[in-house]
Design a protein around this motif. Structure first.
Motif, PDB file in Angstrom:
ATOM      1  N   LEU A 169       2.855 -32.998  35.329  1.00 33.95           N
ATOM      2  CA  LEU A 169       4.062 -32.191  35.201  1.00 33.95           C
ATOM      3  C   LEU A 169       4.489 -31.643  36.559  1.00 33.95           C
ATOM      4  O   LEU A 169       5.678 -31.639  36.888  1.00 33.95           O
ATOM      5  N   ILE A 170       3.524 -31.208  37.367  1.00 38.04           N
ATOM      6  CA  ILE A 170       3.831 -30.676  38.695  1.00 38.04           C
ATOM      7  C   ILE A 170       4.519 -31.743  39.551  1.00 38.04           C
ATOM      8  O   ILE A 170       5.557 -31.485  40.175  1.00 38.04           O
ATOM      9  N   CYS A 171       3.947 -32.940  39.580  1.00 37.54           N
ATOM     10  CA  CYS A 171       4.526 -34.022  40.386  1.00 37.54           C
ATOM     11  C   CYS A 171       5.895 -34.434  39.851  1.00 37.54           C
ATOM     12  O   CYS A 171       6.817 -34.747  40.624  1.00 37.54           O
ATOM     13  N   MET A 172       6.039 -34.434  38.523  1.00 36.76           N
ATOM     14  CA  MET A 172       7.311 -34.811  37.920  1.00 36.76           C
ATOM     15  C   MET A 172       8.406 -33.810  38.279  1.00 36.76           C
ATOM     16  O   MET A 172       9.529 -34.182  38.629  1.00 36.76           O
ATOM     17  N   VAL A 173       8.057 -32.515  38.210  1.00 36.47           N
ATOM     18  CA  VAL A 173       9.026 -31.472  38.540  1.00 36.47           C
ATOM     19  C   VAL A 173       9.409 -31.540  40.017  1.00 36.47           C
ATOM     20  O   VAL A 173      10.584 -31.434  40.371  1.00 36.47           O
ATOM     21  N   GLY A 174       8.410 -31.738  40.888  1.00 36.99           N
ATOM     22  CA  GLY A 174       8.697 -31.837  42.315  1.00 36.99           C
ATOM     23  C   GLY A 174       9.641 -32.978  42.632  1.00 36.99           C
ATOM     24  O   GLY A 174      10.611 -32.824  43.401  1.00 36.99           O
ATOM     25  N   SER A 175       9.385 -34.135  42.041  1.00 39.88           N
ATOM     26  CA  SER A 175      10.243 -35.294  42.257  1.00 39.88           C
ATOM     27  C   SER A 175      11.628 -35.085  41.658  1.00 39.88           C
ATOM     28  O   SER A 175      12.646 -35.464  42.262  1.00 39.88           O
ATOM     29  N   PHE A 176      11.690 -34.472  40.466  1.00 36.76           N
ATOM     30  CA  PHE A 176      12.972 -34.228  39.798  1.00 36.76           C
ATOM     31  C   PHE A 176      13.869 -33.333  40.645  1.00 36.76           C
ATOM     32  O   PHE A 176      15.064 -33.603  40.814  1.00 36.76           O
ATOM     33  N   ILE A 177      13.299 -32.258  41.197  1.00 33.54           N
ATOM     34  CA  ILE A 177      14.089 -31.330  42.015  1.00 33.54           C
ATOM     35  C   ILE A 177      14.572 -32.013  43.279  1.00 33.54           C
ATOM     36  O   ILE A 177      15.738 -31.875  43.667  1.00 33.54           O
ATOM     37  N   LEU A 178      13.677 -32.751  43.935  1.00 31.03           N
ATOM     38  CA  LEU A 178      14.090 -33.467  45.147  1.00 31.03           C
ATOM     39  C   LEU A 178      15.188 -34.468  44.835  1.00 31.03           C
ATOM     40  O   LEU A 178      16.157 -34.601  45.586  1.00 31.03           O
ATOM     41  N   ASN A 179      15.039 -35.160  43.717  1.00 31.64           N
ATOM     42  CA  ASN A 179      15.985 -36.213  43.338  1.00 31.64           C
ATOM     43  C   ASN A 179      17.372 -35.670  43.026  1.00 31.64           C
ATOM     44  O   ASN A 179      18.380 -36.347  43.260  1.00 31.64           O
ATOM     45  N   ASN A 180      17.442 -34.451  42.505  1.00 32.48           N
ATOM     46  CA  ASN A 180      18.719 -33.907  42.057  1.00 32.48           C
ATOM     47  C   ASN A 180      19.309 -32.839  42.969  1.00 32.48           C
ATOM     48  O   ASN A 180      20.514 -32.579  42.890  1.00 32.48           O
ATOM     49  N   TYR A 181      18.490 -32.234  43.797  1.00 31.66           N
ATOM     50  CA  TYR A 181      18.985 -31.098  44.583  1.00 31.66           C
ATOM     51  C   TYR A 181      18.640 -31.209  46.065  1.00 31.66           C
ATOM     52  O   TYR A 181      18.421 -30.205  46.740  1.00 31.66           O
ATOM     53  N   SER A 182      18.594 -32.430  46.577  1.00 32.80           N
ATOM     54  CA  SER A 182      18.398 -32.626  48.009  1.00 32.80           C
ATOM     55  C   SER A 182      19.175 -33.857  48.454  1.00 32.80           C
ATOM     56  O   SER A 182      19.660 -34.632  47.628  1.00 32.80           O
ATOM     57  N   LYS A 183      19.245 -34.036  49.748  1.00 33.93           N
ATOM     58  CA  LYS A 183      19.986 -35.171  50.306  1.00 33.93           C
ATOM     59  C   LYS A 183      19.088 -36.384  50.545  1.00 33.93           C
ATOM     60  O   LYS A 183      19.518 -37.375  51.134  1.00 33.93           O
ATOM     61  N   HIS A 184      17.847 -36.302  50.102  1.00 32.36           N
ATOM     62  CA  HIS A 184      16.880 -37.366  50.385  1.00 32.36           C
ATOM     63  C   HIS A 184      16.644 -38.279  49.190  1.00 32.36           C
ATOM     64  O   HIS A 184      15.674 -39.047  49.190  1.00 32.36           O
ATOM     65  N   ARG A 185      17.504 -38.220  48.193  1.00 30.67           N
ATOM     66  CA  ARG A 185      17.272 -38.968  46.966  1.00 30.67           C
ATOM     67  C   ARG A 185      17.123 -40.472  47.209  1.00 30.67           C
ATOM     68  O   ARG A 185      16.135 -41.085  46.790  1.00 30.67           O
ATOM     69  N   LEU A 186      18.090 -41.076  47.869  1.00 33.65           N
ATOM     70  CA  LEU A 186      18.080 -42.530  48.041  1.00 33.65           C
ATOM     71  C   LEU A 186      16.873 -42.996  48.848  1.00 33.65           C
ATOM     72  O   LEU A 186      16.237 -44.003  48.521  1.00 33.65           O
ATOM     73  N   GLU A 187      16.543 -42.255  49.907  1.00 29.71           N
ATOM     74  CA  GLU A 187      15.389 -42.629  50.726  1.00 29.71           C
ATOM     75  C   GLU A 187      14.090 -42.488  49.937  1.00 29.71           C
ATOM     76  O   GLU A 187      13.195 -43.331  50.042  1.00 29.71           O
ATOM     77  N   PHE A 188      13.994 -41.438  49.118  1.00 28.62           N
ATOM     78  CA  PHE A 188      12.794 -41.209  48.324  1.00 28.62           C
ATOM     79  C   PHE A 188      12.629 -42.305  47.270  1.00 28.62           C
ATOM     80  O   PHE A 188      11.526 -42.823  47.067  1.00 28.62           O
ATOM     81  N   VAL A 189      13.715 -42.665  46.615  1.00 25.72           N
ATOM     82  CA  VAL A 189      13.662 -43.726  45.599  1.00 25.72           C
ATOM     83  C   VAL A 189      13.262 -45.049  46.241  1.00 25.72           C
ATOM     84  O   VAL A 189      12.455 -45.805  45.674  1.00 25.72           O
ATOM     85  N   GLN A 190      13.805 -45.360  47.403  1.00 27.47           N
ATOM     86  CA  GLN A 190      13.459 -46.595  48.102  1.00 27.47           C
ATOM     87  C   GLN A 190      11.987 -46.612  48.493  1.00 27.47           C
ATOM     88  O   GLN A 190      11.300 -47.635  48.378  1.00 27.47           O
ATOM     89  N   LEU A 191      11.487 -45.456  48.929  1.00 34.86           N
ATOM     90  CA  LEU A 191      10.075 -45.355  49.298  1.00 34.86           C
ATOM     91  C   LEU A 191       9.181 -45.635  48.096  1.00 34.86           C
ATOM     92  O   LEU A 191       8.174 -46.344  48.194  1.00 34.86           O
ATOM     93  N   LEU A 192       9.549 -45.092  46.942  1.00 32.77           N
ATOM     94  CA  LEU A 192       8.773 -45.323  45.723  1.00 32.77           C
ATOM     95  C   LEU A 192       8.818 -46.790  45.306  1.00 32.77           C
ATOM     96  O   LEU A 192       7.810 -47.344  44.850  1.00 32.77           O
ATOM     97  N   GLU A 193       9.971 -47.421  45.453  1.00 37.39           N
ATOM     98  CA  GLU A 193      10.088 -48.839  45.085  1.00 37.39           C
ATOM     99  C   GLU A 193       9.231 -49.718  45.984  1.00 37.39           C
ATOM    100  O   GLU A 193       8.623 -50.688  45.525  1.00 37.39           O
ATOM    101  N   ASP A 194       9.170 -49.362  47.265  1.00 40.54           N
ATOM    102  CA  ASP A 194       8.362 -50.157  48.205  1.00 40.54           C
ATOM    103  C   ASP A 194       6.870 -50.006  47.923  1.00 40.54           C
ATOM    104  O   ASP A 194       6.105 -50.965  48.057  1.00 40.54           O
ATOM    105  N   ALA A 195       6.454 -48.793  47.541  1.00 35.92           N
ATOM    106  CA  ALA A 195       5.028 -48.539  47.302  1.00 35.92           C
ATOM    107  C   ALA A 195       4.589 -48.975  45.906  1.00 35.92           C
ATOM    108  O   ALA A 195       3.384 -49.154  45.663  1.00 35.92           O
ATOM    109  N   GLY A 196       5.542 -49.163  45.005  1.00 34.85           N
ATOM    110  CA  GLY A 196       5.230 -49.429  43.607  1.00 34.85           C
ATOM    111  C   GLY A 196       4.255 -50.562  43.341  1.00 34.85           C
ATOM    112  O   GLY A 196       3.258 -50.371  42.643  1.00 34.85           O
TER     113      GLY A 196
END
Length: 279
Positions: free
Chosen positions: A223-250
């Motif tokens: 839940l902690i990791c999910m909330v951290g990612s959710f906030i970054l994804n919706n309330y920061s300017k780093h969404r696209l870079e973060f999503v790309q990073l996750l796709e590369d590491a997946g």
């Protein structure tokens, strides 16, 4: 099946599993993008509610009726069987964000159905924590004949609140990492290290409260990791870079995680218990 890895070897790789689970939670939070979910909250709420109600009713009924064929339930009276059936049904409500995220990424699925499915999976996984605590309290009351322990529910709500607070702090740390002027690979390593640190911190808090208090505080790393990612994804300017990073590491994360899941399956024990149940 091939006995290539011992139980001790698999256990020593527990940190890999924790890193993988943290990554999967990050991926789940990154999939919950509010602009895409608007207009679907009602559907997610109705589906989640229906799944919980139907699973509880049907699951409790089935486990209760199978009581005569479940060895450890045979000696319980009707009240005891109801308590066990209720606990079992509450566990059945749980969903697997890890499997859902892995399949979504593997199939590159996108669209309303995928978003609703993921929303239901994530919300169900959070609600099952509360549901199980309530079910455990009701089952304890049925078995002991005492009143429902509301303190357990209060402690659970406190743990959820603390998990949300830690998740918010984690989101800020993730934003700092994503803003660093370093290579993507370095950011990926630091993000995974932050995910592992959540599990380490959760275990530390549990041990500390166990030694210092009459109860344990169990934070929820997923839940902690999910909330951290959710906030970054919706309330920061780093969404696209973060999503790309996750796709590369997946790919490498999923290979490691599901390999360990397979190594951890105790087929011999499963078949032995199944045979005992049949006997």
């Amino acid at each position: 099946v091939l006995r290539r890895a011992s139980t001790e070897a698999v256990e020593s790789l527990r940190f890999v599993e924790e890193i993988s689970l943290a990554f999967i939670a990050f991926a789940a939070g990154a999939e919950l993008y509010l602009p895409e979910l608007r207009g679907r909250f009602r559907s997610i709420g109705i589906i989640t509610g229906a799944i919980i109600v139907v699973t509880l009713i049907v699951g409790t009924l089935i486990v209760f009726l199978l009581g005569n064929w479940i060895p450890f339930m045979v000696d319980f009276d009707t009240t005891g069987r109801v308590a066990i059936a209720l606990l079992a049904a509450s566990i059945m409500v749980a969903r697997s964000p890890s499997v859902a995220i892995a399949m979504i990424n593997e199939l590159r699925a996108r669209g309303p159905f995928t978003q609703i499915t993921l929303g239901v999976t994530v919300i169900s996984d959070v609600l099952v924590i509360i549901l199980f605590a309530i079910s455990a309290s009701v089952a304890d009351a049925l078995l002991t004949g005492v009143s429902v322990n509301l303190g357990l529910v209060g402690l659970l709500l406190l743990e959820l609140l603390l998990s949300l607070i830690v998740g918010y702090i984690l989101s800020k740390l993730l934003q700092v990492v994503m803003a660093l002027p370093v290579e993507k690979g370095v950011k990926m390593v630091v993000v995974l290290a932050l995910g592992l640190s959540v599990y380490v911190f959760s275990n530390y808090v549990r041990t500390l409260t166990h030694d210092a208090l009459p109860f344990e505080i169990l934070l929820e790393p997923l839940l902690i990791c999910m909330v951290g990612s959710f906030i970054l994804n919706n309330y920061s300017k780093h969404r696209l870079e973060f999503v790309q990073l996750l796709e590369d590491a997946g790919p490498m994360i999923y290979v490691a995680f599901f390999t360990l899941v397979g190594e951890g399956l105790q087929l011999e024990g499963t078949f032995t218990r199944a045979g005992e149940a049949v006997d």
